[in-house]
Design a protein around this motif. Structure first.
Motif, mmCIF file in Angstrom:
data_model
loop_
_atom_site.group_PDB
_atom_site.id
_atom_site.type_symbol
_atom_site.label_atom_id
_atom_site.label_comp_id
_atom_site.label_asym_id
_atom_site.label_seq_id
_atom_site.Cartn_x
_atom_site.Cartn_y
_atom_site.Cartn_z
ATOM 1 N N ARG A 144 0.831 -1.207 0.000
ATOM 2 C CA ARG A 144 0.000 0.000 0.000
ATOM 3 C C ARG A 144 0.865 1.256 0.000
ATOM 4 N N MET A 145 1.980 1.215 0.722
ATOM 5 C CA MET A 145 2.887 2.370 0.761
ATOM 6 C C MET A 145 3.484 2.641 -0.606
ATOM 7 N N VAL A 146 3.943 1.572 -1.266
ATOM 8 C CA VAL A 146 4.516 1.728 -2.606
ATOM 9 C C VAL A 146 3.461 2.286 -3.562
ATOM 10 N N GLU A 147 2.246 1.769 -3.455
ATOM 11 C CA GLU A 147 1.154 2.230 -4.315
ATOM 12 C C GLU A 147 0.892 3.713 -4.106
ATOM 13 N N ALA A 148 0.871 4.150 -2.860
ATOM 14 C CA ALA A 148 0.599 5.549 -2.548
ATOM 15 C C ALA A 148 1.686 6.459 -3.101
ATOM 16 N N ILE A 149 2.945 6.038 -2.966
ATOM 17 C CA ILE A 149 4.060 6.858 -3.453
ATOM 18 C C ILE A 149 4.002 6.986 -4.972
#
Length: 232
Positions: free
Chosen positions: A35-40
């Motif tokens: 989810r963090m990678v997706e948000a970035i």
């Protein structure tokens, strides 16, 4: 009966705190890392490298593994996570590009001289200015190089270890991203360009796989060289 308690004189003072310290830096679950990678990726306009992702994410995260899971999850969706050089970005699925045509406005077109210069650099990188001129058979206006640099489609490469140590030029990730390429190795070959009608059947020796014979109209070679890059 022996006393197995550690000797205070020789024991590691941080040993007792090790479990607690490790728990403080325990990496988030892989689903959360994804989810963090997706948000970035969604919040960043430019492609992002794995190193940049790891630098932004909490200690202990594995951005590379999270990226693998994220790319699989986006397979077959309206947007895909694609690789651009050594970085990654979220892009519209290739087969849905026609839906974006109304939002894309092309105001100016690259001149033949600029296309040839860009193509030579892309196919022969790293290329010096002298090599570009040798392949084209004519001089390269300074304005052409300057404009391609300003567009961030080319950048300076390493200097050649030859007399004068001439600077070289290579294409950028911006160039790759614009044309939907993962690397310069994905550039179309001669057969593909001919099949698409973008290349004449007869190509002069040493020429690049672009249309035209390399001649430059007089009006394109202005004193400043700025009008060479674009045509109205």
């Amino acid at each position: 009966m022996t006393d197995e308690r550690p000797d205070p004189e020789t024991a590691d003072p941080d040993a007792e705190d090790a479990p607690a310290r490790d728990s403080l830096f325990e990496a988030p679950p892989m689903g959360e890392q994804e989810r963090m990678v997706e948000a970035i990726l969604f919040a960043t306009a430019e492609p992002v490298t794995i190193a940049e992702l790891n630098a932004r994410m909490p200690h202990g995260c594995d951005a590379a593994e999270a990226m693998v899971h994220l790319r699989k999850r986006y397979e077959g969706r309206g947007v895909n996570v694609v690789r651009v050089g050594d970085a990654y970005a979220v892009r519209t699925a290739a087969d849905l590009g026609f839906l974006m045509h109304r939002e894309t406005v092309e105001t100016r077109k690259l001149s033949r001289a600029a296309i040839e210069t860009l193509a030579i650099i892309a196919y022969h990188q790293p290329a010096t200015r002298a090599e570009i001129e040798e392949i084209r058979g004519v001089g390269v206006s300074r304005g052409t190089i300057d404009q391609l640099l300003e567009m961030e489609w080319i950048r300076f490469g390493r200097r050649r270890m030859t007399p004068g140590r001439p600077v070289t030029f290579v294409v950028t990730q911006t160039f790759l991203d614009h044309f939907g390429l993962e690397s310069a190795r994905d550039l179309p070959g001669l057969a593909e360009l001919r099949a698409a009608g973008l290349l004449e059947s007869r190509v002069p020796a040493g020429a690049m796989p672009v249309a035209g014979d390399g001649d430059v109209d007089a009006e394109e070679e202005t004193e400043e060289g700025q009008s060479e890059l674009f045509e109205d």
